[in-house]
Write a protein that holds these residues in place. Structure first.
Motif, PDB file in Angstrom:
ATOM      1  N   ALA A 107       0.841  -1.211   0.000  1.00  0.00           N
ATOM      2  CA  ALA A 107       0.000   0.000   0.000  1.00  0.00           C
ATOM      3  C   ALA A 107       0.870   1.253   0.000  1.00  0.00           C
ATOM      4  O   ALA A 107       0.589   2.224  -0.718  1.00  0.00           O
ATOM      5  CB  ALA A 107      -0.923  -0.013   1.213  1.00  0.00           C
ATOM      6  N   LYS A 108       1.947   1.214   0.785  1.00  0.00           N
ATOM      7  CA  LYS A 108       2.823   2.394   0.870  1.00  0.00           C
ATOM      8  C   LYS A 108       3.543   2.667  -0.447  1.00  0.00           C
ATOM      9  O   LYS A 108       3.835   3.813  -0.778  1.00  0.00           O
ATOM     10  CB  LYS A 108       3.838   2.213   2.013  1.00  0.00           C
ATOM     11  N   GLU A 109       3.804   1.597  -1.188  1.00  0.00           N
ATOM     12  CA  GLU A 109       4.454   1.775  -2.497  1.00  0.00           C
ATOM     13  C   GLU A 109       3.557   2.593  -3.432  1.00  0.00           C
ATOM     14  O   GLU A 109       4.023   3.481  -4.142  1.00  0.00           O
ATOM     15  CB  GLU A 109       4.734   0.409  -3.132  1.00  0.00           C
ATOM     16  N   ILE A 110       2.269   2.278  -3.400  1.00  0.00           N
ATOM     17  CA  ILE A 110       1.337   3.029  -4.263  1.00  0.00           C
ATOM     18  C   ILE A 110       1.185   4.466  -3.756  1.00  0.00           C
ATOM     19  O   ILE A 110       1.130   5.404  -4.558  1.00  0.00           O
ATOM     20  CB  ILE A 110      -0.021   2.300  -4.358  1.00  0.00           C
ATOM     21  N   ILE A 111       1.172   4.627  -2.447  1.00  0.00           N
ATOM     22  CA  ILE A 111       1.083   5.988  -1.882  1.00  0.00           C
ATOM     23  C   ILE A 111       2.294   6.811  -2.355  1.00  0.00           C
ATOM     24  O   ILE A 111       2.172   7.983  -2.708  1.00  0.00           O
ATOM     25  CB  ILE A 111       1.010   5.938  -0.334  1.00  0.00           C
ATOM     26  N   GLU A 112       3.441   6.150  -2.400  1.00  0.00           N
ATOM     27  CA  GLU A 112       4.655   6.838  -2.858  1.00  0.00           C
ATOM     28  C   GLU A 112       4.525   7.192  -4.343  1.00  0.00           C
ATOM     29  O   GLU A 112       4.921   8.288  -4.753  1.00  0.00           O
ATOM     30  CB  GLU A 112       5.842   5.899  -2.635  1.00  0.00           C
ATOM     31  N   LEU A 116       1.944  10.937  -2.261  1.00  0.00           N
ATOM     32  CA  LEU A 116       1.217  11.388  -1.074  1.00  0.00           C
ATOM     33  C   LEU A 116       1.836  10.800   0.198  1.00  0.00           C
ATOM     34  O   LEU A 116       1.154  10.620   1.211  1.00  0.00           O
ATOM     35  CB  LEU A 116      -0.260  10.976  -1.161  1.00  0.00           C
ATOM     36  N   THR A 117       3.127  10.498   0.131  1.00  0.00           N
ATOM     37  CA  THR A 117       3.801   9.824   1.255  1.00  0.00           C
ATOM     38  C   THR A 117       3.595  10.570   2.578  1.00  0.00           C
ATOM     39  O   THR A 117       3.312   9.943   3.597  1.00  0.00           O
ATOM     40  CB  THR A 117       5.315   9.687   0.968  1.00  0.00           C
ATOM     41  N   HIS A 118       3.690  11.892   2.510  1.00  0.00           N
ATOM     42  CA  HIS A 118       3.546  12.655   3.766  1.00  0.00           C
ATOM     43  C   HIS A 118       2.086  12.710   4.240  1.00  0.00           C
ATOM     44  O   HIS A 118       1.797  13.275   5.293  1.00  0.00           O
ATOM     45  CB  HIS A 118       4.152  14.055   3.633  1.00  0.00           C
TER      46      HIS A 118
END
Lengths: 227, 288
Positions: A107-112, A116-118
């Protein structure tokens, strides 16, 4: 993904009239037409939001979509939204399912990728309109086993910085061999992204072909482009 | 001392009631006003089984859960056909139906006279005779419910029910069977209320329909409105606050008749204040 003679009406208004389209794997298919021509209705029928009244659909079991007006889980965080979207499950399994490190990483990979990581742990309701559009696109990309991606005006409301980002994401999905059906009003985006285009007007397919073929079609020019 | 223990026991019964109602109202977004009815089902099942049939307390609790699961499952199926305000009105009607059953099934429930001399609980062969021992039992129950709520709200199930609350259509499109999740949330919530009812009946040793009225359901709803929706801290705070408030008023020195009216007035004033100043409640994470 194939549809054969899809019909749908709202009361006395025929929203879809014998619509037959074919979307190939690894290709981006565009769906264009004036407002009220039935584009979103077709996607709603294909994703079971609306029940088709007549016709046949050969559709993959697993699909993901975005909505014309973003429909988000506003009280979940961005990360939670993406985790939720990964894979649907039964209530019994879900009670004992706690997100694994692998699921969170994915999920974090897609957020990156949507930059929108922050905002990973920000509630969706606290994001701007453009950021919410990005979350909706990212959420659709999070579905792990989707074979088809329906995107309903994904570029509407996006900034000039986000537009190329989303274009790249869609092209990546194409490279993965997914069926991508995109509704869009911006003809430059249609020209640069789509391999094949269907033009709808008053619930009927009035033209189909490559973007250039469609955009040069006399009937399309009259009905849609007003030329 | 007995007075303090009594208050603590009531709090430890009402905290799980508030937490379970919050699972339904705050987390799943289903505004149900039938919680007192489910609480009553557990209370009456335990009272009838332990007094009339001499069944053990724990067995009566298990049967109470079973009865409540069946009733809440059927009720949820019926109510799932309704939406929004109509759902709430339906649940409102369900509480009235349950109250009428408690009131009119006289051979079973004792009707308006209720059931008295309900036997004290015996747990694993140990009779729970003193109030201190009962406090221990009810505190264990409360802690178990808090742990269960922590588990369920942090699990994927907890995320899904919140997603359903935020956008049902989007949740359906992503492949979730929304009706199933709503039904399960309703059944879990009702089952916890049923256990609380079983504890209540055996502690008070007398029950009648007046403890399970629509007003009781609204009383429970008040707890989570004050504490705040979708918040465990909120539900606990709301239950403690609403239970303690009338007790604190006892020490103000007002005559009983005024204190009772004042209690209602203060509830109303607090609700109005919260609606105006803090619509999410004291610890709430969500505004309906």
């Amino acid at each position: 993904m194939k549809t054969y003679n899809i019909n749908h009406h709202f009361g006395g208004i025929q929203a879809l009239n014998d619509v037959s389209i074919f979307c190939e794997e690894g290709k981006i298919t565009g769906l264009i037409g004036p407002n009220g021509s039935g584009k979103s209705t077709l996607v709603n029928v294909l994703t079971n939001v609306l029940h088709r009244m007549h016709g046949k659909v050969e559709n993959g079991k697993h699909f993901a979509r975005t909505f014309q007006d973003a429909k988000l889980w506003s009280n979940l965080t961005v990360l939670e939204s993406f985790l939720m979207a990964q894979k649907s499950e039964s209530w019994l399994y879900s009670i004992f399912h706690f997100s694994s490190l692998e699921e969170i990483k994915s999920a974090k990979e897609i957020i990156e990728r949507i930059e929108l990581t922050h905002h990973t742990n920000t509630k969706v309701r606290n994001l701007s309109y453009g950021q919410r559009k990005l979350v909706e696109i990212g959420r659709a990309l999070s579905v792990t086993n989707s074979q088809i991606l329906y995107l309903d005006e994904p570029f509407a409301g996006l900034s000039d910085i986000s537009t190329p980002l989303v274009k790249d994401l869609i092209l990546e999905e194409k490279k993965k061999g997914k069926v991508v059906l995109i509704i869009e009003h911006d003809m430059n985006i249609i020209r640069t992204l789509c391999d094949y285009v269907y033009v709808l007007d008053a619930g009927k397919v009035i033209a189909e072909g490559t973007p250039d073929e469609c955009l040069n079609n006399k009937e399309v020019k009259e009905a849609y482009l007003g030329l | 001392m007995d007075y303090i223990i009594h208050i603590l026991i009531i709090i430890s019964i009402f905290v799980p009631l508030a937490l379970s109602l919050d699972l339904l109202v705050g987390r799943t977004g289903i505004l149900s006003i039938t919680h007192a009815g489910m609480y009553g089902l557990g209370a009456y099942t335990t009272a009838i089984l332990t007094k009339t049939y001499g069944v053990s307390f724990l067995t009566s609790v298990a049967v109470g859960i079973l009865v409540t699961v069946c009733a809440s499952y059927m009720l949820s199926k019926v109510l799932s056909r309704l939406k929004g305000d109509y759902y709430t009105l339906g649940s409102f009607g369900a509480n009235i139906i349950l109250f009428s059953l408690f009131m009119n099934l006289t051979p079973l429930t004792g009707g308006p006279m209720g059931i008295f001399n309900i036997p004290q609980a015996v747990i694993f062969g140990i009779p729970v005779t003193s109030t201190l021992a009962f406090l221990l039992v009810s505190l264990v129950f409360m802690c178990l419910v808090i742990i269960f709520m922590q588990m369920i709200t942090t699990s994927r199930f907890g995320l899904i029910i919140q997603a359903i609350r935020d956008d049902t259509l989007a949740t359906e499109v992503f492949g979730y069977n929304v009706k199933d999740f709503k039904t399960v949330a309703f059944v879990i919530s009702a089952s916890i209320a049923s256990i609380a009812g079983s504890l209540y009946s055996t502690y008070i040793s007398f029950i009648d329909p007046s403890s399970f009225t629509l007003n009781e359901s609204i009383f429970m709803l008040t707890m989570i409105i004050i504490g705040g929706f979708a918040s465990k801290r909120g539900a606990i705070f709301g239950a403690v606050f609403v239970i303690l408030l009338p007790e604190l008023l006892r020490f103000v020195g007002l005559p009983d008749s005024i204190a009772a009216q004042l209690r209602v007035a203060i509830y109303g004033a607090i609700l109005m204040y919260l609606m105006y100043k803090k619509p999410t409640g004291v610890f709430g994470n969500y505004t309906p």
